[in-house]
Design a protein around this motif. Sequence first.
Motif, mmCIF file in Angstrom:
data_model
loop_
_atom_site.group_PDB
_atom_site.id
_atom_site.type_symbol
_atom_site.label_atom_id
_atom_site.label_comp_id
_atom_site.label_asym_id
_atom_site.label_seq_id
_atom_site.Cartn_x
_atom_site.Cartn_y
_atom_site.Cartn_z
ATOM 1 N N GLY A 110 0.842 -1.193 0.000
ATOM 2 C CA GLY A 110 0.000 0.000 0.000
ATOM 3 C C GLY A 110 0.876 1.240 0.000
ATOM 4 O O GLY A 110 1.894 1.292 0.694
ATOM 5 N N ARG A 112 0.723 5.633 0.034
ATOM 6 C CA ARG A 112 -0.061 6.855 0.181
ATOM 7 C C ARG A 112 0.761 8.034 -0.290
ATOM 8 O O ARG A 112 1.912 8.199 0.117
ATOM 9 N N TYR A 119 -2.912 14.051 3.288
ATOM 10 C CA TYR A 119 -3.252 12.948 2.399
ATOM 11 C C TYR A 119 -3.767 13.455 1.051
ATOM 12 O O TYR A 119 -4.619 14.338 0.977
ATOM 13 N N SER A 122 -4.187 7.294 -2.565
ATOM 14 C CA SER A 122 -3.641 6.014 -2.118
ATOM 15 C C SER A 122 -3.634 5.021 -3.273
ATOM 16 O O SER A 122 -4.434 5.124 -4.218
ATOM 17 N N SER A 124 -2.791 0.651 -4.087
ATOM 18 C CA SER A 124 -2.555 -0.677 -3.509
ATOM 19 C C SER A 124 -2.242 -1.665 -4.623
ATOM 20 O O SER A 124 -2.816 -1.598 -5.717
ATOM 21 N N CYS A 375 -2.300 10.725 8.994
ATOM 22 C CA CYS A 375 -1.032 11.033 8.345
ATOM 23 C C CYS A 375 -0.243 11.931 9.268
ATOM 24 O O CYS A 375 -0.739 12.397 10.285
#
Length: 418
Positions: A110, A112, A119, A122, A124, A375
């Motif tokens: 993952g 970010r 943030y 994201s 994955s 975050c």
Amino acid sequence: MSGRPGRRLATLALLAAATVQAGCTMPAVSPVIGASAATDDHGDAARWPAIGVTGAEPGPLDRAAIAQALTETGAFAAVSVGPVDSGYQLSVDGELIHDSHCGLVGASIGARLLWRGQYLDSFSYRLPVQAPGGGHKRRERESPSPGLSSTLASRLVRDFQARRAFTAQTLHAALQASDYFSALRLPETIDVWQRQAVQIFRDPLLGAHARYRRADRNAGHVDVFVYPIRSRSWDSPGPLLAAELQSAGEDLVRLQDRGLLRALRIGPVVEPPRSSAMDPPSRQISGEFADPGYQPFDLHGYVLIREDKFVKVLATIARHEAASTDIAGFVSVLAGTIDVPPESRFMARVRRAWSGSVLPPGQASSLSRRSSPPCRPFRCRPPAHAPAPLPESAAPTRSPAQWPPTRTTAIADPAAHP
């Protein structure tokens, strides 16, 4: 920039008595148009900004190998392990996947994307791990193959490109910053001055910039910067306005020290004559300098407030055109027609995080994470700002040259400053 902070104000009435050129009783002003065709600062550049690779340590993934793989893609200006000045950060974590016999067969990863701890997006991935000799099983104590970092880097670059991850527009939308692309409205022309492309800075604290040129001849140019006020309050705007122009003057002194200007002289910051279009209060400076070829130029600077933004005007006029150029009239027309977006949610959060009325240069403050995924705290520095008002022959090699943060020291004699 500019680029970031709160945005533009409702359109004001045009000052009928303003003059832009000697002999004109009423300037010709085109319909006000928005900045929807603005250029995105570095958003479509050949390479994306520098980025730092971080993640929980210790962990199953090699951050240095991931940083190296991203470097080898050639997509970024620079890649390193840890924070970087651009503010962009890629936080990567994951776990290794084993089969029932404890053989290592893959990795679940993952990532970010953050900007100054906030943030943005994201990603994955579930990637296979190749065993020595081409098989898929590896023993539990073996490290993932070097190819894992390269595969991850190529997937990330593909997705960054598809999502336009590093454009100013994407960053501003993710941060809920001011929408300069649709809400900033500037006159396309003011009398003989024609607006060039509008530049939206990626950093929302830097705002936006537009340059105006004379349509008939090369007489110099007028730069207009719109960017958030770096203060929690501007109920008493005089000192803030003066400090913005003083810092601009100090930066010109530094450019002279670098040999980009000669014979620089800057007068004191003063309050211009009041008019309906120049209300609320504003400040101005005047000066002169020569380029490295000793061609003389007159310098005029104005700053005023709209919504939670500074509107700064810096005009560089060739000396032989000075008599036929009325920059005060230009500013009056601009003040009566500019429209800026209101304070953004992003800038409201930043201002709540600032503990003082004005953030001193270099001071960092944490930003509340009310609506963002978990975050690291945002670290906010007041930005340097905007291209210096130089003729192209004297322009710095880096673009844009940056104004320093707000300061309160006065400039009585620029030549006396180191």
